[in-house]
Design a protein around this motif. Sequence first.
Motif, PDB file in Angstrom:
ATOM      1  N   GLY A 122      -5.027  -0.061  -2.754  1.00  0.00           N
ATOM      2  CA  GLY A 122      -4.553   1.290  -2.488  1.00  0.00           C
ATOM      3  C   GLY A 122      -5.573   2.088  -1.703  1.00  0.00           C
ATOM      4  O   GLY A 122      -6.766   1.782  -1.711  1.00  0.00           O
ATOM      5  N   THR A 123      -5.096   3.123  -1.026  1.00  0.00           N
ATOM      6  CA  THR A 123      -5.960   3.956  -0.196  1.00  0.00           C
ATOM      7  C   THR A 123      -6.035   5.371  -0.764  1.00  0.00           C
ATOM      8  O   THR A 123      -5.441   5.684  -1.796  1.00  0.00           O
ATOM      9  N   MET A 124      -6.720   6.227  -0.032  1.00  0.00           N
ATOM     10  CA  MET A 124      -6.826   7.620  -0.436  1.00  0.00           C
ATOM     11  C   MET A 124      -5.480   8.342  -0.367  1.00  0.00           C
ATOM     12  O   MET A 124      -5.360   9.479  -0.816  1.00  0.00           O
ATOM     13  N   ARG A 125      -4.471   7.700   0.179  1.00  0.00           N
ATOM     14  CA  ARG A 125      -3.141   8.318   0.183  1.00  0.00           C
ATOM     15  C   ARG A 125      -2.678   8.625  -1.243  1.00  0.00           C
ATOM     16  O   ARG A 125      -2.010   9.639  -1.472  1.00  0.00           O
ATOM     17  N   GLN A 126      -3.036   7.753  -2.185  1.00  0.00           N
ATOM     18  CA  GLN A 126      -2.642   7.993  -3.583  1.00  0.00           C
ATOM     19  C   GLN A 126      -3.263   9.298  -4.088  1.00  0.00           C
ATOM     20  O   GLN A 126      -2.612  10.082  -4.782  1.00  0.00           O
ATOM     21  N   ILE A 127      -4.522   9.537  -3.724  1.00  0.00           N
ATOM     22  CA  ILE A 127      -5.198  10.776  -4.122  1.00  0.00           C
ATOM     23  C   ILE A 127      -4.562  11.972  -3.443  1.00  0.00           C
ATOM     24  O   ILE A 127      -4.348  13.029  -4.058  1.00  0.00           O
ATOM     25  N   GLU A 128      -4.255  11.828  -2.155  1.00  0.00           N
ATOM     26  CA  GLU A 128      -3.640  12.927  -1.414  1.00  0.00           C
ATOM     27  C   GLU A 128      -2.297  13.317  -2.031  1.00  0.00           C
ATOM     28  O   GLU A 128      -1.955  14.506  -2.102  1.00  0.00           O
TER      29      GLU A 128
END
Length: 273
Positions: A213-219
């Motif tokens: 997973g990438t920082m997209r999950q955080i965003e």
Amino acid sequence: MAGLSPTGTLAIEAAQLEYRFIGPQPDVAPTLVLLHEGLGSAALWGEFPDRLAAMTGAGVFAYSRAGYGRSTPASLPRLPDYMHREALQVLPQVLDRIGFRRGLLVGHSDGASIAALYAGGVADHRIRGVSLIAPHFVVEDISVASIAAIRTTYETTELRAKLARWHDDVDNAFYGWNDAWLNPVFRAWDIADSLAYIRVPLQIVQGETDQYGTMRQIEIARSECYCPLEVELLAGAGHSPHREAADATLRLVAGFADRILNGHAEASDGRAA
């Protein structure tokens, strides 16, 4: 049920679910409920539950979902909504059976998604906070690519034998998870809307080199959450910070639990060493 023993099983629907329990009983102290990853089990948390109990003084309860560890095998194939079922049908029964009174959910990967679904979908006053380690809220290309790659690894290397030490039916555990995520229908899986309904403090611990997973999950979490949100990024950690950066992850999760359970909640959005 009577007091929880250190190990045992729970009869939930048609399954026998194995569990581990460390620390004081739920009627004596808060309980941290651990929800494992897509290839995990109660035992695969390793020393994390024991250390977490020691650091917080809380009871720590970890169980293996159907299809994992020593629990009853799952009926396959898993449907695309399998995490919703675990969150909204199975987990409420588990919490009631163990006499859960107050505490936190702590989930990793699939388990983090299940924790988010429960916190957003069930108005449970007993849940005081949720800690998510490497959560998924949507399916990303990197997730599918890594899950496809591990399938090849499973079928061509010693990975199957290694995992078989932890699961009574290792193919049930592996393919139940792998087939679900690689099902083209699963690409539409999206639980971001659940985040808007979480009404307790939320922590996300994310490895900066997470291969799933990438920082997209955080965003997505920052965009959707109305609840207090703490984001902790761990340099050098991948998808399993509680193993790859165990000390730092324990400090973060234990600190979050202490603030929530002792009434000293404070938001942070930072980077941990």
